[in-house]
Design a protein around this motif. Structure first.
Motif, mmCIF file in Angstrom:
data_model
loop_
_atom_site.group_PDB
_atom_site.id
_atom_site.type_symbol
_atom_site.label_atom_id
_atom_site.label_comp_id
_atom_site.label_asym_id
_atom_site.label_seq_id
_atom_site.Cartn_x
_atom_site.Cartn_y
_atom_site.Cartn_z
ATOM 1 N N SER A 111 26.588 30.802 38.448
ATOM 2 C CA SER A 111 26.684 29.358 38.255
ATOM 3 C C SER A 111 26.517 28.988 36.773
ATOM 4 N N PRO A 112 27.206 28.025 36.202
ATOM 5 C CA PRO A 112 28.219 27.155 36.796
ATOM 6 C C PRO A 112 29.514 27.884 37.138
ATOM 7 N N GLY A 113 29.612 29.143 36.826
ATOM 8 C CA GLY A 113 30.654 29.962 37.418
ATOM 9 C C GLY A 113 32.047 29.734 36.888
ATOM 10 N N ALA A 114 32.974 29.638 37.838
ATOM 11 C CA ALA A 114 34.394 29.636 37.505
ATOM 12 C C ALA A 114 34.762 28.518 36.530
ATOM 13 N N SER A 115 34.082 27.377 36.630
ATOM 14 C CA SER A 115 34.394 26.238 35.750
ATOM 15 C C SER A 115 34.220 26.598 34.288
ATOM 16 N N THR A 116 33.325 27.517 34.015
ATOM 17 C CA THR A 116 33.023 27.843 32.620
ATOM 18 C C THR A 116 33.611 29.205 32.229
ATOM 19 N N GLU B 234 37.621 37.410 46.562
ATOM 20 C CA GLU B 234 36.146 37.292 46.616
ATOM 21 C C GLU B 234 35.762 35.873 46.182
ATOM 22 N N SER B 235 34.813 35.726 45.264
ATOM 23 C CA SER B 235 34.269 34.385 44.958
ATOM 24 C C SER B 235 35.329 33.397 44.479
ATOM 25 N N SER B 236 36.425 33.886 43.876
ATOM 26 C CA SER B 236 37.419 32.946 43.332
ATOM 27 C C SER B 236 38.358 32.383 44.395
ATOM 28 N N ASP B 237 38.301 32.901 45.615
ATOM 29 C CA ASP B 237 39.107 32.324 46.710
ATOM 30 C C ASP B 237 38.681 30.857 46.911
ATOM 31 N N LEU C 212 42.849 46.366 37.507
ATOM 32 C CA LEU C 212 42.647 47.106 38.758
ATOM 33 C C LEU C 212 41.814 46.267 39.727
ATOM 34 N N GLU C 213 42.284 46.155 40.959
ATOM 35 C CA GLU C 213 41.587 45.358 41.974
ATOM 36 C C GLU C 213 41.459 46.202 43.242
ATOM 37 N N ARG C 214 40.240 46.221 43.795
ATOM 38 C CA ARG C 214 40.007 47.083 44.961
ATOM 39 C C ARG C 214 40.619 46.510 46.244
ATOM 40 N N LEU C 215 40.843 45.201 46.295
ATOM 41 C CA LEU C 215 41.419 44.597 47.501
ATOM 42 C C LEU C 215 42.936 44.479 47.350
ATOM 43 N N HIS D 189 40.274 50.995 43.474
ATOM 44 C CA HIS D 189 38.825 50.776 43.410
ATOM 45 C C HIS D 189 38.243 51.612 42.262
ATOM 46 N N VAL D 190 37.659 50.923 41.288
ATOM 47 C CA VAL D 190 37.032 51.649 40.164
ATOM 48 C C VAL D 190 35.697 52.198 40.644
ATOM 49 N N LYS D 191 35.595 53.524 40.655
ATOM 50 C CA LYS D 191 34.399 54.172 41.200
ATOM 51 C C LYS D 191 33.394 54.518 40.112
ATOM 52 N N GLY E 130 39.639 38.491 39.702
ATOM 53 C CA GLY E 130 39.040 37.167 39.900
ATOM 54 C C GLY E 130 39.343 36.299 38.683
ATOM 55 N N ILE E 131 38.769 35.104 38.658
ATOM 56 C CA ILE E 131 39.080 34.140 37.591
ATOM 57 C C ILE E 131 38.670 34.657 36.204
ATOM 58 N N MET E 132 37.606 35.492 36.138
ATOM 59 C CA MET E 132 37.141 35.935 34.811
ATOM 60 C C MET E 132 38.140 36.899 34.176
ATOM 61 N N SER E 133 38.543 37.953 34.917
ATOM 62 C CA SER E 133 39.534 38.898 34.363
ATOM 63 C C SER E 133 40.835 38.179 34.072
ATOM 64 N N ASN F 222 34.293 29.230 47.414
ATOM 65 C CA ASN F 222 33.453 28.421 46.521
ATOM 66 C C ASN F 222 33.757 26.954 46.809
ATOM 67 N N ALA F 223 33.041 26.047 46.136
ATOM 68 C CA ALA F 223 33.187 24.623 46.461
ATOM 69 C C ALA F 223 34.274 23.946 45.634
ATOM 70 N N GLY F 224 34.834 24.649 44.658
ATOM 71 C CA GLY F 224 35.940 24.086 43.891
ATOM 72 C C GLY F 224 35.557 22.908 43.003
ATOM 73 N N THR F 225 34.288 22.780 42.718
ATOM 74 C CA THR F 225 33.881 21.677 41.830
ATOM 75 C C THR F 225 34.159 22.077 40.384
ATOM 76 N N GLY F 226 34.898 21.239 39.675
ATOM 77 C CA GLY F 226 35.050 21.460 38.249
ATOM 78 C C GLY F 226 33.725 21.039 37.616
HETATM 79 C C1 LIG Z 1 29.168 29.623 47.647
HETATM 80 C C2 LIG Z 1 29.704 29.519 46.247
HETATM 81 C C3 LIG Z 1 30.061 28.277 45.728
HETATM 82 C C4 LIG Z 1 30.544 28.187 44.427
HETATM 83 N N1 LIG Z 1 30.960 26.974 43.964
HETATM 84 C C5 LIG Z 1 31.504 26.878 42.728
HETATM 85 C C6 LIG Z 1 32.024 25.639 42.274
HETATM 86 O O1 LIG Z 1 32.018 24.645 42.997
HETATM 87 N N2 LIG Z 1 32.536 25.585 41.019
HETATM 88 C C7 LIG Z 1 32.562 26.675 40.194
HETATM 89 O O2 LIG Z 1 33.016 26.558 39.070
HETATM 90 N N3 LIG Z 1 32.076 27.883 40.607
HETATM 91 C C8 LIG Z 1 31.568 28.009 41.851
HETATM 92 N N4 LIG Z 1 31.110 29.211 42.304
HETATM 93 C C9 LIG Z 1 31.111 30.358 41.390
HETATM 94 C C10 LIG Z 1 32.492 30.982 41.242
HETATM 95 O O3 LIG Z 1 33.123 31.102 42.500
HETATM 96 C C11 LIG Z 1 32.355 32.343 40.578
HETATM 97 O O4 LIG Z 1 31.579 32.228 39.408
HETATM 98 C C12 LIG Z 1 33.687 32.939 40.162
HETATM 99 O O5 LIG Z 1 34.646 32.845 41.196
HETATM 100 C C13 LIG Z 1 33.459 34.411 39.793
HETATM 101 O O6 LIG Z 1 34.676 34.943 39.371
HETATM 102 P P1 LIG Z 1 34.746 36.491 39.020
HETATM 103 O O7 LIG Z 1 36.108 36.728 38.505
HETATM 104 O O8 LIG Z 1 33.597 36.884 38.154
HETATM 105 O O9 LIG Z 1 34.472 37.248 40.413
HETATM 106 P P2 LIG Z 1 35.306 37.322 41.772
HETATM 107 O O10 LIG Z 1 36.164 36.161 42.006
HETATM 108 O O11 LIG Z 1 34.312 37.675 42.834
HETATM 109 O O12 LIG Z 1 36.267 38.549 41.514
HETATM 110 C C14 LIG Z 1 35.775 39.871 41.343
HETATM 111 C C15 LIG Z 1 36.868 40.814 41.797
HETATM 112 O O13 LIG Z 1 36.498 42.144 41.449
HETATM 113 C C16 LIG Z 1 36.864 43.006 42.504
HETATM 114 N N5 LIG Z 1 36.064 44.221 42.378
HETATM 115 C C17 LIG Z 1 34.719 44.336 42.537
HETATM 116 N N6 LIG Z 1 34.336 45.620 42.313
HETATM 117 C C18 LIG Z 1 35.462 46.307 41.994
HETATM 118 C C19 LIG Z 1 35.702 47.669 41.674
HETATM 119 N N7 LIG Z 1 34.709 48.557 41.601
HETATM 120 N N8 LIG Z 1 36.993 48.061 41.433
HETATM 121 C C20 LIG Z 1 38.017 47.158 41.477
HETATM 122 N N9 LIG Z 1 37.832 45.861 41.792
HETATM 123 C C21 LIG Z 1 36.562 45.439 42.036
HETATM 124 C C22 LIG Z 1 36.561 42.189 43.745
HETATM 125 O O14 LIG Z 1 37.252 42.669 44.882
HETATM 126 C C23 LIG Z 1 37.036 40.797 43.316
HETATM 127 O O15 LIG Z 1 38.395 40.570 43.623
HETATM 128 C C24 LIG Z 1 30.653 29.347 43.611
HETATM 129 C C25 LIG Z 1 30.316 30.599 44.138
HETATM 130 C C26 LIG Z 1 29.872 30.694 45.454
HETATM 131 C C27 LIG Z 1 29.572 32.045 46.021
#
Ligand SMILES: Cc1cc2nc3c(=O)[nH]c(=O)nc-3n(C[C@H](O)[C@H](O)[C@H](O)COP(=O)(O)OP(=O)(O)OC[C@H]3O[C@@H](n4cnc5c(N)ncnc54)[C@H](O)[C@@H]3O)c2cc1C
Length: 504
Positions: A443-448, A60-63, A51-54, A220-222, A29-32, A67-71
């Protein structure tokens, strides 16, 4: 750290049974992706395994449709500027969120200039950010908010508009069918953005792969176990061939989104004690008809109903994904015990431990606002959902809008005194020795992401941060500086990031 050989393997059969790596990133996702890109620049010789399970990144959330894609930079989100009992408006949270987004803009600009990211329009586009209220009392609040923010250089250019003709000129879709004498007002800023966090994630991970990182999907990290020398061993299921792979890492980042709490619990670090997760799923309605989308060019955030949680704020958003403009409205909440969209119904029950039972129980008793909101949302029919949209776009047609399932949010529950508190922000949890960290919350999530990952670097690599300082200043020129106190630096960086990101 010592570098080690991680030979990229032809899929699906050839992942070595044992991998040794300096840095293990769990989740694509965006954090890693952000942390990986930073570490590759700071320490090019360190080996990185992701490592990514999908089967691909950002599912997931970064698709972009999850999410709403708001910066998020607090230009339009009213939940960051609450009205206080004395009538004043507290803008401290808005300033923090805006400062954090400036760090993201700078890091993305540096990444463009250095070839980590491609065409900026593939992931960021200018879209005005607008706050919208109805009724005299709310208009008074919005004017006070505007008065308080307008003098801060971070919010330069913000406008307050309560003239219905100007409202109709700027927001034609929202004006059509609205009574001409209705009490409405907006604040408007041209500095807002729509961000495709999925494209951003994918480009950073492609870059990591090009630079020699081992990026393995369907892995998948177990489990995570600490070794006697402070390093970590991950037990990983290779889903393509159904066998277990062992990954030995000096440092682990759990960027597993909603799955982070489960893995940090399995790692058994004391710092995760007292934390729990409360999942809230979401839906949006989407309109891809270009003729409708053409009539609305803004991200318009309204007010959450009284007593409802911040995630319930309704908004009508322009989205720019794969070069196409469309509209998104929502969110509508749903409920499932899964911690990930592709998660398991046992996620919530299996996350309950003796140490987080009291915080969870306390939140159950005290969070009536959230529970009432969830019950009311679950009862909503599709028709009721489009009716909510009509408060924004009175002439919205049912047939133009489709219901889509958004990503899963896992809100943080944290121990507080003898009870617990439900939080709506993001939190980095790290072990005292800095060998493992993870990110909880939504929240504020991906933007930060950039600010959150700088926090991870500071917590986990305290002995390196001094050495990295000048490189960090290259990546993020305002690192360590409050831009609201440095208007000339802010202006220089605004011009630089606008030009580099194509936001002029
Ligand atoms: C409805 C909604 C609206 C949002 N709107 C905004 C917005 O407008 N602006 C904004 O900045 N943020 C928004 N966010 C927040 C933002 O989407 C998230 O904070 C951000 O995408 C999280 O990124 P991440 O990398 O932590 O997680 P993710 O993008 O969820 O990635 C985590 C990844 O880890 C993988 N994973 C999980 N467990 C394992 C495992 N055991 N082994 C291997 N892989 C694993 C998952 O498959 C996934 O690919 C919103 C979120 C939601 C749900």
């Amino acid at each position: 750290m010592t570098s080690s050989a991680n030979v990229p393997a032809a899929r699906p059969s050839a992942t070595p049974e044992r991998i040794t790596t300096d840095v293990l990133l769990v989740g694509a996702g965006i954090m890693s992706a952000t942390l990986g890109a930073m570490l590759k620049t700071l320490e090019p010789d360190w080996s990185i395994t992701l490592l990514e399970r999908l089967d691909r990144p950002a599912r997931e959330s970064s698709d972009p449709w999850n999410n709403a894609g708001t910066g998020h930079s607090a230009l339009c989100e009213l939940n960051y500027t609450p009205q206080m009992p004395d009538g004043s408006v507290d803008v401290s949270k808005a300033i923090t969120v805006n400062e954090q987004f400036q760090l993201s803009r700078q890091f993305w600009s540096h990444s463009i200039e250095n070839g980590l990211l491609k065409d900026p329009a593939s992931f960021i586009n200018p879209v005005p950010h607008v706050s919208f209220v109805e009724g005299r009392q709310n208009i008074d609040y919005l004017r006070k908010r505007y008065d308080t923010l307008a003098g801060n250089p971070l919010f330069a250019g913000i406008e307050f508009i309560d003239d219905n003709t100007e409202f109709a000129r700027r927001l034609p879709l929202m004006a059509e069918g609205r009574p001409a004498d209705q009490d409405v007002a907006i604040s408007w800023t041209d500095h807002g953005t729509d961000v495709d966090f999925g494209a951003l994630t994918t480009q950073y991970i492609d870059h990591l792969s090009d630079e020699g990182a081992d990026v393995l999907y369907n892995h998948h990290v177990k489990n995570l176990e600490r070794n006697s020398d402070g390093s970590w061993t991950a037990k990983v299921k290779d889903k393509d061939v159904g066998r277990t792979v062992t990954v030995h890492a000096r440092f682990v980042f759990v960027g597993a989104g909603g799955g982070a709490i489960t893995l940090l619990q399995k790692a058994g670090i004391p710092e995760i004690r007292g934390f729990a997760g409360f999942p809230v799923s979401g839906e949006f309605i989407r309109c891809t008809d270009e003729a409708v989308a053409e009539k609305h060019d803004a991200k318009v955030y309204g007010m959450a109903p009284v007593g409802a949680p911040p995630m319930s704020v309704p908004h009508l958003d322009t989205r720019v994904i794969d070069g196409r403009r469309s509209l998104l409205f929502g969110p509508y909440a749903g409920w499932t015990p899964k911690f990930l969209k592709e998660g398991s119904f046992t996620d919530l029950p299996f996350s309950i431990r003796a140490h987080n039972l009291a915080p969870m129980a306390a939140v159950g008793v005290t969070s009536w606002g959230l529970i009432k909101y969830l019950v009311l949302e679950l009862a909503k029919t599709r028709k009721a959902k489009v009716n909510n949209l009509r408060e924004f776009a009175p002439l919205a047609q049912d047939d133009d809008w489709e219901l889509i399932t958004a990503g899963q949010r896992v809100q943080v529950v944290r121990k507080k005194g003898h009870g617990g508190a439900l939080e709506f922000g993001t939190t980095v949890v790290s072990a005292a020795d800095g060998s493992i960290a993870g990110l909880l919350g939504a929240s504020p999530g991906a933007s930060t992401a950039v600010s959150a990952m700088l926090d991870v670097l500071e917590r986990c690599f305290p002995s390196r941060i001094g050495t990295w300082e000048s490189k960090l200043k290259d990546l993020v020129p305002s690192y360590g500086v409050d831009l609201s106190d440095n208007p000339s630096l802010l202006e220089d960086l605004r011009l630089y990031t606008n030009r580099t990101l194509g936001l002029d």
